[in-house]
Write an enzyme that holds these catalytic residues in place. Structure first.
Site, PDB file in Angstrom:
ATOM      1  N   GLN A 116       1.507  -3.493  14.049  1.00  0.00           N
ATOM      2  CA  GLN A 116       0.058  -3.457  14.149  1.00  0.00           C
ATOM      3  C   GLN A 116      -0.539  -4.852  14.310  1.00  0.00           C
ATOM      4  O   GLN A 116       0.005  -5.830  13.813  1.00  0.00           O
ATOM      5  CB  GLN A 116      -0.561  -2.827  12.884  1.00  0.00           C
ATOM      6  CG  GLN A 116      -0.386  -1.337  12.791  1.00  0.00           C
ATOM      7  CD  GLN A 116      -1.193  -0.731  11.662  1.00  0.00           C
ATOM      8  OE1 GLN A 116      -1.271   0.476  11.556  1.00  0.00           O
ATOM      9  NE2 GLN A 116      -1.787  -1.552  10.805  1.00  0.00           N
ATOM     10  N   SER A 147      -7.204   2.268  12.140  1.00  0.00           N
ATOM     11  CA  SER A 147      -7.724   2.669  10.836  1.00  0.00           C
ATOM     12  C   SER A 147      -8.402   1.441  10.240  1.00  0.00           C
ATOM     13  O   SER A 147      -7.841   0.350  10.267  1.00  0.00           O
ATOM     14  CB  SER A 147      -6.585   3.143   9.932  1.00  0.00           C
ATOM     15  OG  SER A 147      -7.043   3.391   8.629  1.00  0.00           O
ATOM     16  N   ASP A 186     -11.330   6.190  11.005  1.00  0.00           N
ATOM     17  CA  ASP A 186     -10.286   6.072  12.014  1.00  0.00           C
ATOM     18  C   ASP A 186     -10.912   6.153  13.402  1.00  0.00           C
ATOM     19  O   ASP A 186     -11.796   6.996  13.650  1.00  0.00           O
ATOM     20  CB  ASP A 186      -9.256   7.205  11.883  1.00  0.00           C
ATOM     21  CG  ASP A 186      -8.488   7.152  10.580  1.00  0.00           C
ATOM     22  OD1 ASP A 186      -8.335   6.046  10.037  1.00  0.00           O
ATOM     23  OD2 ASP A 186      -8.043   8.217  10.109  1.00  0.00           O
ATOM     24  N   GLU A 191      -4.854   8.514  17.381  1.00  0.00           N
ATOM     25  CA  GLU A 191      -5.402   7.479  16.510  1.00  0.00           C
ATOM     26  C   GLU A 191      -4.941   6.095  16.952  1.00  0.00           C
ATOM     27  O   GLU A 191      -3.761   5.815  17.023  1.00  0.00           O
ATOM     28  CB  GLU A 191      -4.968   7.713  15.060  1.00  0.00           C
ATOM     29  CG  GLU A 191      -5.533   6.685  14.091  1.00  0.00           C
ATOM     30  CD  GLU A 191      -5.021   6.860  12.667  1.00  0.00           C
ATOM     31  OE1 GLU A 191      -4.765   5.831  12.012  1.00  0.00           O
ATOM     32  OE2 GLU A 191      -4.870   8.014  12.237  1.00  0.00           O
ATOM     33  N   ASP A 202       0.826  -1.199   0.000  1.00  0.00           N
ATOM     34  CA  ASP A 202       0.000   0.000   0.000  1.00  0.00           C
ATOM     35  C   ASP A 202       0.865   1.256   0.000  1.00  0.00           C
ATOM     36  O   ASP A 202       1.925   1.299   0.618  1.00  0.00           O
ATOM     37  CB  ASP A 202      -0.898   0.009   1.241  1.00  0.00           C
ATOM     38  CG  ASP A 202      -1.869  -1.161   1.222  1.00  0.00           C
ATOM     39  OD1 ASP A 202      -2.408  -1.436   0.146  1.00  0.00           O
ATOM     40  OD2 ASP A 202      -2.067  -1.780   2.271  1.00  0.00           O
ATOM     41  N   ARG A 210       8.169   2.436   7.708  1.00  0.00           N
ATOM     42  CA  ARG A 210       7.665   3.620   7.019  1.00  0.00           C
ATOM     43  C   ARG A 210       8.748   4.698   7.083  1.00  0.00           C
ATOM     44  O   ARG A 210       8.862   5.436   8.053  1.00  0.00           O
ATOM     45  CB  ARG A 210       6.354   4.085   7.636  1.00  0.00           C
ATOM     46  CG  ARG A 210       5.234   3.059   7.451  1.00  0.00           C
ATOM     47  CD  ARG A 210       3.907   3.515   8.002  1.00  0.00           C
ATOM     48  NE  ARG A 210       2.866   2.498   7.785  1.00  0.00           N
ATOM     49  CZ  ARG A 210       1.647   2.566   8.295  1.00  0.00           C
ATOM     50  NH1 ARG A 210       1.300   3.617   9.032  1.00  0.00           N
ATOM     51  NH2 ARG A 210       0.765   1.607   8.061  1.00  0.00           N
TER      52      ARG A 210
END
Length: 289
Positions: A117, A215, A199, A212, A50, A102
């Site tokens: 995650q 998601s 979210d 947050e 992604d 990331r």
């Protein structure tokens, strides 16, 4: 701000392990999920990785055999393909530990270059609607409504103000263009349906910000994929294997998301920096703080 952790380093280590294990167990029970292993990297030209907001650069490398690989940034599309491959039944799903890099994250109290995650995905019928989404997330609040209520604030300021007032919120339709012509936040065009995603945000009292935790969303159909790729001028992706499989009707209807495990630990343990619960690499300025 004077800050003292409620737990020692060793107490924190134990607490993190307990939270991660217990949360995963409860999530699998609640959503009817089975735990499976997941990839750290995928083939670069598969269309599976992604691109998040569309600007983040993935980490890539080549293998001795000549294959080009990309370290995952998220597993939204891989999970949908895995549900078909492993022949999951209706309303059954999978749960994975997603480890990602990331490289373009802005480092800070809530962000590092390493992402851990608890990712999940389950098969659904063609009940792709807000009612279906509300069954998973109870407190729904539209991103356009945030703007209507706080028109003088930026999207992130809206989130902080609303969670400060209500404690928690599910901001839906992330990625969709608002009446102002702007987007509340970025979202890739080829996994979530922008009308049926969102979210989960809570208020972090010590940092006084919207925090947050997750998601998630109902995934695209071939119709919504075409619409969203057209809006992003990204129709060239239709030549990639994942997108071809989706357009030919090979993939099931699914809903899924990811819960930041270290974000969850940080929130539950009243930590003010993700580096207190996660092993990563930080620059000198952050270490000095």
């Amino acid at each position: 701000m004077e800050y003292n952790s409620k737990l020692s380093v060793h107490e924190t280590l134990k607490a993190v392990q307990i939270i991660k294990a217990k949360f995963k167990e409860e999530l699998c029970t609640k959503l009817n999920l089975n735990h499976v292993s997941s990839p750290l990297f995928v083939e670069t030209d598969s269309g599976i990785n992604d691109d998040l907001n569309g600007s983040e650069r993935p980490v890539t490398f080549d293998t001795k055999s000549g294959m080009k690989m990309t370290v995952v940034q998220s597993l939204a599309k891989w999970k949908r393909m895995a549900l078909k491959k492993y022949e999951f039944g209706m309303y059954c799903g999978l749960c994975v530990d997603m480890n990602a890099i990331r490289r373009d994250e802005d480092l800070g109290p809530m962000h590092s270059n390493y992402v851990d995650q608890c990712d999940w995905e389950k098969v659904i019928k063609e009940d792709r609607n807000m009612t279906s989404l509300e069954s998973i997330v109870k407190d729904i609040y539209h991103s356009q409504q945030l703007v209507n209520e706080y028109p003088h604030l930026t999207p992130k300021e809206c989130e902080s103000e609303y969670t400060r007032k209500h404690g928690a919120v599910f901001v839906c339709q992330v990625g969709k263009t608002l009446k102002s012509g702007e987007k509340h936040d970025g979202r890739a065009p080829d996994y979530d349906d922008w009308d049926l995603n969102g979210d989960i945000l809570v208020h972090h009292d010590a940092l006084d910000v919207a925090f947050e935790l997750s998601s998630m969303g109902i995934r695209v159909t071939k119709e919504s994929l075409l619409n969203q790729l057209t809006e992003r001028n990204a129709l060239n992706r239709l030549n990639l294997p994942f997108h071809k499989a989706l357009m030919s009707g090979e993939l099931p209807f699914t809903v899924g998301g990811g819960i930041g495990q270290y974000r969850l630990c940080m929130y539950l343990l009243d930590k003010i920096h993700i580096g207190e619960v996660q092993c990563s690499v930080w620059n000198e300025d952050i270490l000095a703080d």
